[in-house]
Design an enzyme around this catalytic site. Structure first.
Site, PDB file in Angstrom:
ATOM      1  N   LYS A   1      41.746  37.288  45.872  1.00 14.90           N
ATOM      2  CA  LYS A   1      41.076  38.526  45.477  1.00 14.90           C
ATOM      3  C   LYS A   1      40.750  39.305  46.741  1.00 14.90           C
ATOM      4  O   LYS A   1      40.036  38.827  47.613  1.00 14.90           O
ATOM      5  CB  LYS A   1      39.803  38.205  44.700  1.00 14.90           C
ATOM      6  CG  LYS A   1      39.024  39.454  44.325  1.00 14.90           C
ATOM      7  CD  LYS A   1      37.855  39.160  43.410  1.00 14.90           C
ATOM      8  CE  LYS A   1      37.108  40.426  43.089  1.00 14.90           C
ATOM      9  NZ  LYS A   1      35.953  40.182  42.214  1.00 14.90           N
TER      10      LYS A   1
ATOM     11  N   ARG B   1      33.168  49.034  38.855  1.00 14.99           N
ATOM     12  CA  ARG B   1      31.767  49.001  39.317  1.00 14.99           C
ATOM     13  C   ARG B   1      30.969  50.108  38.645  1.00 14.99           C
ATOM     14  O   ARG B   1      29.770  49.945  38.399  1.00 14.99           O
ATOM     15  CB  ARG B   1      31.711  49.098  40.843  1.00 14.99           C
ATOM     16  CG  ARG B   1      32.295  47.834  41.507  1.00 14.99           C
ATOM     17  CD  ARG B   1      32.304  47.930  43.026  1.00 14.99           C
ATOM     18  NE  ARG B   1      33.034  46.807  43.610  1.00 14.99           N
ATOM     19  CZ  ARG B   1      33.374  46.725  44.891  1.00 14.99           C
ATOM     20  NH1 ARG B   1      33.048  47.690  45.733  1.00 14.99           N
ATOM     21  NH2 ARG B   1      34.038  45.673  45.332  1.00 14.99           N
TER      22      ARG B   1
ATOM     23  N   LYS C   1      32.122  43.797  50.563  1.00 21.81           N
ATOM     24  CA  LYS C   1      32.425  42.429  50.127  1.00 21.81           C
ATOM     25  C   LYS C   1      33.420  41.740  51.063  1.00 21.81           C
ATOM     26  O   LYS C   1      34.053  40.761  50.696  1.00 21.81           O
ATOM     27  CB  LYS C   1      32.921  42.456  48.676  1.00 21.81           C
ATOM     28  CG  LYS C   1      31.881  43.000  47.680  1.00 21.81           C
ATOM     29  CD  LYS C   1      32.271  42.773  46.214  1.00 21.81           C
ATOM     30  CE  LYS C   1      31.139  43.187  45.258  1.00 21.81           C
ATOM     31  NZ  LYS C   1      31.431  42.829  43.851  1.00 21.81           N
TER      32      LYS C   1
ATOM     33  N   GLU D   1      44.207  29.736  49.992  1.00 22.02           N
ATOM     34  CA  GLU D   1      43.317  29.889  48.833  1.00 22.02           C
ATOM     35  C   GLU D   1      43.923  29.220  47.594  1.00 22.02           C
ATOM     36  O   GLU D   1      43.220  28.542  46.839  1.00 22.02           O
ATOM     37  CB  GLU D   1      43.052  31.372  48.547  1.00 22.02           C
ATOM     38  CG  GLU D   1      42.157  32.078  49.563  1.00 22.02           C
ATOM     39  CD  GLU D   1      40.678  31.707  49.413  1.00 22.02           C
ATOM     40  OE1 GLU D   1      40.333  30.890  48.542  1.00 22.02           O
ATOM     41  OE2 GLU D   1      39.864  32.234  50.202  1.00 22.02           O
TER      42      GLU D   1
ATOM     43  N   LYS E   1      44.631  39.605  42.770  1.00 21.29           N
ATOM     44  CA  LYS E   1      43.916  40.813  42.359  1.00 21.29           C
ATOM     45  C   LYS E   1      43.615  41.690  43.564  1.00 21.29           C
ATOM     46  O   LYS E   1      43.119  41.171  44.540  1.00 21.29           O
ATOM     47  CB  LYS E   1      42.611  40.384  41.695  1.00 21.29           C
ATOM     48  CG  LYS E   1      41.724  41.521  41.315  1.00 21.29           C
ATOM     49  CD  LYS E   1      40.431  41.013  40.776  1.00 21.29           C
ATOM     50  CE  LYS E   1      39.518  42.192  40.578  1.00 21.29           C
ATOM     51  NZ  LYS E   1      38.205  41.799  40.179  1.00 21.29           N
TER      52      LYS E   1
ATOM     53  N   SER F   1      40.960  48.298  37.591  1.00 23.13           N
ATOM     54  CA  SER F   1      40.464  49.569  37.065  1.00 23.13           C
ATOM     55  C   SER F   1      41.020  50.789  37.797  1.00 23.13           C
ATOM     56  O   SER F   1      41.432  51.769  37.165  1.00 23.13           O
ATOM     57  CB  SER F   1      38.939  49.573  37.108  1.00 23.13           C
ATOM     58  OG  SER F   1      38.460  49.326  38.424  1.00 23.13           O
TER      59      SER F   1
ATOM     60  N   TYR G   1      43.853  47.022  31.551  1.00 23.14           N
ATOM     61  CA  TYR G   1      43.205  47.970  30.646  1.00 23.14           C
ATOM     62  C   TYR G   1      44.241  48.710  29.805  1.00 23.14           C
ATOM     63  O   TYR G   1      43.893  49.425  28.875  1.00 23.14           O
ATOM     64  CB  TYR G   1      42.345  48.963  31.450  1.00 23.14           C
ATOM     65  CG  TYR G   1      41.323  48.237  32.307  1.00 23.14           C
ATOM     66  CD1 TYR G   1      40.115  47.806  31.752  1.00 23.14           C
ATOM     67  CD2 TYR G   1      41.585  47.925  33.639  1.00 23.14           C
ATOM     68  CE1 TYR G   1      39.199  47.093  32.515  1.00 23.14           C
ATOM     69  CE2 TYR G   1      40.679  47.218  34.413  1.00 23.14           C
ATOM     70  CZ  TYR G   1      39.492  46.801  33.844  1.00 23.14           C
ATOM     71  OH  TYR G   1      38.606  46.083  34.595  1.00 23.14           O
TER      72      TYR G   1
HETATM   73  C1  PBG Z   1      33.188  41.088  39.992  1.00 19.57           C
HETATM   74  C2  PBG Z   1      34.493  41.631  39.586  1.00 19.57           C
HETATM   75  C3  PBG Z   1      35.072  42.824  40.034  1.00 19.57           C
HETATM   76  C4  PBG Z   1      36.216  43.019  39.262  1.00 19.57           C
HETATM   77  C5  PBG Z   1      36.334  41.930  38.385  1.00 19.57           C
HETATM   78  N1  PBG Z   1      35.261  41.071  38.612  1.00 19.57           N
HETATM   79  C6  PBG Z   1      34.609  43.830  41.031  1.00 19.57           C
HETATM   80  C7  PBG Z   1      34.292  43.439  42.396  1.00 19.57           C
HETATM   81  O1  PBG Z   1      34.653  42.373  42.895  1.00 19.57           O
HETATM   82  O2  PBG Z   1      33.606  44.234  43.030  1.00 19.57           O
HETATM   83  C8  PBG Z   1      37.102  44.227  39.373  1.00 19.57           C
HETATM   84  C9  PBG Z   1      37.981  44.522  38.206  1.00 19.57           C
HETATM   85  C10 PBG Z   1      38.544  45.888  38.175  1.00 19.57           C
HETATM   86  O3  PBG Z   1      38.423  46.715  39.103  1.00 19.57           O
HETATM   87  O4  PBG Z   1      39.159  46.203  37.138  1.00 19.57           O
HETATM   88  N2  PBG Z   1      33.083  39.897  40.634  1.00 19.57           N
END
Ligand code: PBG
Length: 323
Positions: A194, A204, A216, A232, A247, A273, A312
């Site tokens: 990720k 968010r 992050k 990982e 991701k 998203s 989505y």
């Molecule tokens: C939170 C999480 C996030 C997403 C899924 N779980 C956001 C982040 O890590 O800030 C993002 C999913 C998306 O953007 O569709 N742990």
């Protein structure tokens, strides 16, 4: 020329016969947002056609998606700010609206597959996935909270636990906590690679979960790194992950491919998203064709090697097939 590749493209029947990758609804996982209350269907401006639902209306939405053939859902809670605290206490309260909704959905649709999110951010007043101490996101103190959250979700009937927090060692800790509590059949789809990405913005917004300070980058991966994804993945698989996720998806197709080539464990990808929002924004301006762009995007993720895709677009894709 004795070889002319165009001969295999000369009509639809031949093109379909030699098509290498195919995408079906069975490959898709539909992320849905839940809000406490009744009769709530709230728009999310940066995520067109995606809503925050209260459980009563979410059940109806799921029913219509099930009729279109979507069998797997990932559910995320939008928590009111005043219920958040530093250690995300609400996340494992068995009476919280998220866990109650999981129970209700599994009772209503026993055949559907339901996935959760495990991370502190939706419940954390700091908006980070782990515990914040003196401005640092602390790893090992976060793990017991993730384990409690996972057990509470398993108790509520979740099928797949989705640790999205990127703390080291969490898959192993969650696996043994689940096993000790008797939930040996509860799966783990780990957010394995990720990345610290610019494409999570609309998500968010949906959860009002952006970090209150900092970013992050001390736990999510550096977008420039690929070999690190192998580390990982190896760790997550050794610790007991049933599926490994990459991701976001689009900027990381090479990483999806890399994991698929190197491991036998199923690989999934999260078409996030921001990737969805971009297509909507461009289509609204008339700059691209929405359905064609959606299909090409999803197919490319499949071609790269993803077995499952969180997206989505799931409902739009299912509708486009049904037409
Ligand atoms: C939170 C999480 C996030 C997403 C899924 N779980 C956001 C982040 O890590 O800030 C993002 C999913 C998306 O953007 O569709 N742990």
């Amino acid at each position: 020329m004795n070889i002319r590749p165009r001969r295999n493209r000369k009509n639809a029947a031949i093109r379909d016969m030699v098509q290498e990758s195919r995408l079906g609804i069975e490959n898709l996982i539909f992320p849905v947002f839940l809000k406490d209350g009744n009769n709530v269907k709230e728009e999310i401006p940066s995520l067109p056609n995606i809503y925050r639902w209260s459980i009563d209306l979410l059940l109806k939405e799921i029913e219509s998606c099930m009729e279109l053939g979507i069998r797997t859902y990932d559910i995320f809670p939008a928590v009111e700010d005043h219920l958040k605290d530093q250690s995300a206490t609400m996340s494992y309260d068995p009476e919280n609206f998220y866990l109650k909704a999981i129970r209700k959905i599994k009772e209503t649709f026993p055949d559907l597959v339901l996935m959760s999110d495990v991370a502190l951010d939706p419940y954390s007043s700091d908006g980070h996935d782990g515990l914040v101490r003196d401005g640092k996101i602390v790893n090992d103190e976060t793990l017991p909270i993730l384990a409690k959250m996972s057990i509470a979700q398993a108790q509520a009937g979740i099928d797949i636990i989705g640790p999205s927090d990127m703390m080291d060692g969490r898959v192993g800790v969650i696996r043994s906590a689940l096993d000790d509590a008797g939930y040996t059949d509860t799966s783990i789809m780990s957010y394995t690679a990720k990345y610290a990405s610019a494409f999570y913005g609309p998500f968010r917004d949906a959860l009002n979960s952006a970090p209150k300070s900092g970013d992050k980058k001390t736990y999510q991966m550096n977008p420039s790194n690929k070999a690190e994804a192998l580390i990982e993945a190896q760790l997550d698989i050794e610790e007991g992950a049933d599926m490994v996720m990459v991701k976001p998806a689009l900027c990381y197709l090479d990483v999806i491919h890399l994991l698929k080539e190197n491991f036998a464990t199923p690989v999934t990808a999260y078409n996030v998203s921001g990737e969805y929002a971009m297509v909507h924004a461009a289509a609204e301006k008339g700059w691209i064709d929405y359905d064609a762009a959606m299909n090409e995007m999803l197919l490319s993720i499949k071609r790269a090697g993803a077995d499952g895709i969180l997206t989505y677009f799931a409902k739009d894709f299912a509708q486009s097939i049904a037409e």
